[in-house]
Motif scaffolding. Structure first.
Motif, PDB file in Angstrom:
ATOM      1  N   UNK A  95       0.830  -1.209   0.000  1.00  0.00           N
ATOM      2  CA  UNK A  95       0.000   0.000   0.000  1.00  0.00           C
ATOM      3  C   UNK A  95       0.866   1.262   0.000  1.00  0.00           C
ATOM      4  N   UNK A  96       0.347   2.305  -0.631  1.00  0.00           N
ATOM      5  CA  UNK A  96       1.077   3.574  -0.696  1.00  0.00           C
ATOM      6  C   UNK A  96       1.223   4.184   0.684  1.00  0.00           C
ATOM      7  N   UNK A  97       2.303   4.933   0.875  1.00  0.00           N
ATOM      8  CA  UNK A  97       2.556   5.585   2.165  1.00  0.00           C
ATOM      9  C   UNK A  97       1.705   6.839   2.309  1.00  0.00           C
ATOM     10  N   UNK A  98       1.455   7.238   3.552  1.00  0.00           N
ATOM     11  CA  UNK A  98       0.699   8.449   3.827  1.00  0.00           C
ATOM     12  C   UNK A  98       1.587   9.679   3.742  1.00  0.00           C
ATOM     13  N   UNK A  99       1.145  10.765   4.359  1.00  0.00           N
ATOM     14  CA  UNK A  99       1.881  12.027   4.239  1.00  0.00           C
ATOM     15  C   UNK A  99       3.256  11.981   4.901  1.00  0.00           C
ATOM     16  N   UNK A 100       3.453  11.054   5.862  1.00  0.00           N
ATOM     17  CA  UNK A 100       4.754  10.969   6.523  1.00  0.00           C
ATOM     18  C   UNK A 100       5.762  10.147   5.732  1.00  0.00           C
ATOM     19  N   UNK A 101       5.291   9.525   4.627  1.00  0.00           N
ATOM     20  CA  UNK A 101       6.145   8.727   3.733  1.00  0.00           C
ATOM     21  C   UNK A 101       6.758   7.504   4.415  1.00  0.00           C
ATOM     22  N   UNK A 102       6.173   7.065   5.530  1.00  0.00           N
ATOM     23  CA  UNK A 102       6.654   5.860   6.223  1.00  0.00           C
ATOM     24  C   UNK A 102       6.043   4.643   5.543  1.00  0.00           C
ATOM     25  N   UNK A 103       6.904   3.779   5.011  1.00  0.00           N
ATOM     26  CA  UNK A 103       6.431   2.601   4.300  1.00  0.00           C
ATOM     27  C   UNK A 103       6.226   1.434   5.264  1.00  0.00           C
ATOM     28  N   UNK A 104       5.575   0.409   4.758  1.00  0.00           N
ATOM     29  CA  UNK A 104       5.344  -0.800   5.559  1.00  0.00           C
ATOM     30  C   UNK A 104       6.679  -1.416   5.990  1.00  0.00           C
TER      31      UNK A 104
ATOM     32  N   UNK B  79      -2.406  11.057  18.128  1.00  0.00           N
ATOM     33  CA  UNK B  79      -3.114  12.003  17.280  1.00  0.00           C
ATOM     34  C   UNK B  79      -3.285  11.404  15.883  1.00  0.00           C
ATOM     35  N   UNK B  80      -4.469  11.569  15.331  1.00  0.00           N
ATOM     36  CA  UNK B  80      -4.701  11.101  13.951  1.00  0.00           C
ATOM     37  C   UNK B  80      -4.002  12.046  12.982  1.00  0.00           C
ATOM     38  N   UNK B  81      -3.265  11.510  12.038  1.00  0.00           N
ATOM     39  CA  UNK B  81      -2.551  12.319  11.051  1.00  0.00           C
ATOM     40  C   UNK B  81      -3.466  12.722   9.902  1.00  0.00           C
ATOM     41  N   UNK B  82      -3.048  13.752   9.185  1.00  0.00           N
ATOM     42  CA  UNK B  82      -3.789  14.160   7.993  1.00  0.00           C
ATOM     43  C   UNK B  82      -3.757  13.045   6.953  1.00  0.00           C
ATOM     44  N   UNK B  83      -4.743  13.057   6.094  1.00  0.00           N
ATOM     45  CA  UNK B  83      -4.881  12.033   5.062  1.00  0.00           C
ATOM     46  C   UNK B  83      -4.407  12.597   3.727  1.00  0.00           C
ATOM     47  N   UNK B  84      -3.640  11.803   3.005  1.00  0.00           N
ATOM     48  CA  UNK B  84      -3.194  12.209   1.668  1.00  0.00           C
ATOM     49  C   UNK B  84      -4.242  11.796   0.649  1.00  0.00           C
ATOM     50  N   UNK B  85      -4.728  12.755  -0.116  1.00  0.00           N
ATOM     51  CA  UNK B  85      -5.777  12.450  -1.098  1.00  0.00           C
ATOM     52  C   UNK B  85      -5.188  12.332  -2.500  1.00  0.00           C
TER      53      UNK B  85
ATOM     54  N   UNK C  46      -9.973  14.088  10.729  1.00  0.00           N
ATOM     55  CA  UNK C  46      -8.604  14.290  10.223  1.00  0.00           C
ATOM     56  C   UNK C  46      -8.608  15.173   8.991  1.00  0.00           C
ATOM     57  N   UNK C  47      -7.573  16.004   8.863  1.00  0.00           N
ATOM     58  CA  UNK C  47      -7.464  16.878   7.705  1.00  0.00           C
ATOM     59  C   UNK C  47      -7.142  16.101   6.442  1.00  0.00           C
ATOM     60  N   UNK C  48      -7.452  16.691   5.308  1.00  0.00           N
ATOM     61  CA  UNK C  48      -7.166  16.079   4.007  1.00  0.00           C
ATOM     62  C   UNK C  48      -6.168  16.957   3.277  1.00  0.00           C
ATOM     63  N   UNK C  49      -5.036  16.375   2.900  1.00  0.00           N
ATOM     64  CA  UNK C  49      -3.974  17.119   2.235  1.00  0.00           C
ATOM     65  C   UNK C  49      -3.962  16.765   0.753  1.00  0.00           C
TER      66      UNK C  49
ATOM     67  N   UNK D  42      -2.314  18.370  -2.900  1.00  0.00           N
ATOM     68  CA  UNK D  42      -1.486  19.353  -3.607  1.00  0.00           C
ATOM     69  C   UNK D  42      -1.068  20.494  -2.678  1.00  0.00           C
ATOM     70  N   UNK D  43      -0.659  20.128  -1.475  1.00  0.00           N
ATOM     71  CA  UNK D  43      -0.139  21.116  -0.525  1.00  0.00           C
ATOM     72  C   UNK D  43      -1.186  21.887   0.250  1.00  0.00           C
ATOM     73  N   UNK D  44      -2.456  21.719  -0.109  1.00  0.00           N
ATOM     74  CA  UNK D  44      -3.518  22.431   0.595  1.00  0.00           C
ATOM     75  C   UNK D  44      -4.265  21.488   1.527  1.00  0.00           C
ATOM     76  N   UNK D  45      -4.546  21.986   2.735  1.00  0.00           N
ATOM     77  CA  UNK D  45      -5.196  21.166   3.748  1.00  0.00           C
ATOM     78  C   UNK D  45      -6.626  21.644   3.983  1.00  0.00           C
ATOM     79  N   UNK D  46      -7.551  20.670   3.991  1.00  0.00           N
ATOM     80  CA  UNK D  46      -8.939  20.963   4.335  1.00  0.00           C
ATOM     81  C   UNK D  46      -9.350  20.070   5.492  1.00  0.00           C
ATOM     82  N   UNK D  47     -10.319  20.518   6.250  1.00  0.00           N
ATOM     83  CA  UNK D  47     -10.775  19.769   7.420  1.00  0.00           C
ATOM     84  C   UNK D  47     -12.056  19.020   7.084  1.00  0.00           C
ATOM     85  N   UNK D  48     -12.165  17.776   7.550  1.00  0.00           N
ATOM     86  CA  UNK D  48     -13.342  16.967   7.299  1.00  0.00           C
ATOM     87  C   UNK D  48     -14.433  17.262   8.318  1.00  0.00           C
TER      88      UNK D  48
END
Length: 447
Positions: A52-61, A85-91, A202-205, A207-213
């Motif tokens: 699976x693809x990594x999230x915003x922290x780029x930490x792989x399995x 804390x729940x991290x932001x989600x990469x969209x 959790x926020x959604x990131x 293209x560099x812009x963050x929105x809140x769910x």
């Protein structure tokens, strides 16, 4: 042996939750978070998709697993001290079969681990509550099971009218307040509820812009399918099967796979009543029917035979990747036919052609052959359903010619002619289409 003891103990604990939930549909669970132990979360890590693809922290399995013991211990400590804390989600956006794009939310690995743990705990409870009409993302149930039930409701159950429904952007419109109220019907453990609340907000990131769910559950989250199922369990399943059913003169059938569902009725008046009530019911919970994809139609054996006498052709409907239609049976009666949805058929071939074009010079022949074989097996295992043989054969024919084309473009010089290609196919055959799910369930049901 010692390593398996905590897992066995936890399995026993989950089974106990299931037993309690099955015995009393009104009991509320107050203590669940203690089950999120280090051993349990390590097993959850092992169950995740390794690729699976990594999230915003780029930490792989793989990188997380290099220090798994330490990482999981730190995770559990933070959870117990309320520092998690729940991290932001990469969209990202992925193409849909109809050409549009679907948003996919990718949480960080650590969030996926905890979500997996909470989902397993909740599944132990809610599997006892979910009705048999629900087939999506449930252990022991599949799309093929839903398709079988659909056929039986039409051919044996006498469903003459169908309410074919599509909920507009379902995952993006789940109301958080309603969802939390529904969860509290069974779950009162504050830690579990707090975790779910964090993931929902959790926020959604992108293209560099963050929105809140403030509404919706992200497609891609490990726990999202379960939360979506719980929502429609209360909004739709219980409402149809416990309330609406009592108000109808005839029989009603609900077949639901996640947010994709069909409602069948034996009587026109009943179907009309459901069709009129449904939009208002969904609206109460922040949901809306897609007007261009939702309709009520006359369908089934009776409609087909009557239409045949009058020279009228019966309409079709799409469900779970197949276009369903009525056709003539071998004995001159009527049966349900199905074929791969045209747009799905075309989009799969386009995607396969593009993949072969890109990989033809990156992989060896054997690697490319193995890749194509895996794709075809997966396709045939799903679409190899009773009634779809002709479309599968057509698909196999198209793939064979596509394979010939790209093998001949692995170099500037043409590799071989069609006769030589057929000889190579004998040595390196492609998986052949076959019907893996036949009509045996119909005969077992006494049809």
């Amino acid at each position: 042996m010692k390593d398996t003891e905590p897992i066995k103990a936890l399995s026993t604990e989950l089974n106990r939750l299931s037993e309690i939930a099955a015995k009393d549909s009104k009991v509320k669970f107050t203590s669940l978070a203690h089950l999120l132990t280090e051993e349990f979360l390590k097993s959850c890590y092992c169950e995740l998709n390794h690729q699976a693809a990594a999230g915003i922290d780029q930490v792989s399995y793989a990188s997380y697993g290099e220090n798994l013991e330490r990482n999981i211990a730190d995770l559990v400590k933070r959870m117990r001290e309320n520092r998690y804390r729940a991290n932001d989600i990469r969209r990202v956006w992925i193409p849909k079969p109809d050409g549009r794009q679907r948003p996919l939310g990718i949480p960080v690995l650590e969030d996926r681990i905890v979500q997996r743990g909470v989902a397993k705990i909740l599944n132990a409870i809610y599997e006892q509550d979910f009705l048999d009409v629900s087939y999506g993302f449930r252990e022991g149930k599949s799309c093929h099971d839903a398709l079988k039930t659909l056929e039986l409701s039409i051919m044996k159950g006498g469903a003459n009218y169908l309410v074919d429904v599509d909920i507009k952007g379902y995952f993006d419109h789940v109301d958080h307040k309603w969802l939390m109220r529904m969860l509290k019907e069974r779950i009162v453990d504050r830690t579990i509820l707090r975790l779910i609340g964090k993931w929902l907000r959790a926020g959604v990131l992108e293209e560099g812009e963050k929105t809140r769910n403030f509404v919706g559950v992200p497609q891609g989250g490990v726990i999202s399918p379960l939360l979506a199922n719980i929502y429609l369990h209360y909004v739709l399943d219980l409402w149809i099967m416990r309330k609406v059913k009592r108000e109808l003169a005839g029989r009603i059938y609900l077949i639901r796979y996640a947010d994709d569902f069909v409602i069948g009725c034996t009587d026109r008046e009943d179907a009309q009543k459901v069709w009129e009530m449904l939009p208002e019911r969904l609206k109460q919970f922040g949901l809306e029917l897609s007007p261009e994809k939702s309709r009520m139609i006359e369908f089934g054996r009776r409609a087909y035979l009557e239409g045949k006498k009058e020279g009228n052709r019966l309409g079709t409907f799409d469900f779970l990747g197949f276009t369903h239609y009525m056709t003539r049976s071998r004995k001159g009666g009527a049966r349900l036919g199905r074929k791969t949805i045209g747009k799905r058929y075309k989009s799969t071939l386009i995607a396969m052609n593009d993949k072969l074009r890109k990989l033809r010079n990156l992989l060896s022949f054997r690697e490319l052959h193995e890749h194509l074989g895996r794709v075809l097996k997966g396709y045939y295992n799903y679409y190899g359903f009773a009634g779809n043989a002709a479309t599968l054969s057509k698909f196999a024919y198209a793939v064979e010619h596509m394979w010939f084309k790209w093998l001949n473009r692995r170099s500037q010089r043409k590799s071989f002619n069609w006769e030589e290609f057929k000889e190579r196919l004998k040595r390196f055959p492609l998986p052949r289409p076959r019907i893996v799910k036949g009509y045996t369930w119909i005969y077992a049901a006494g049809m």
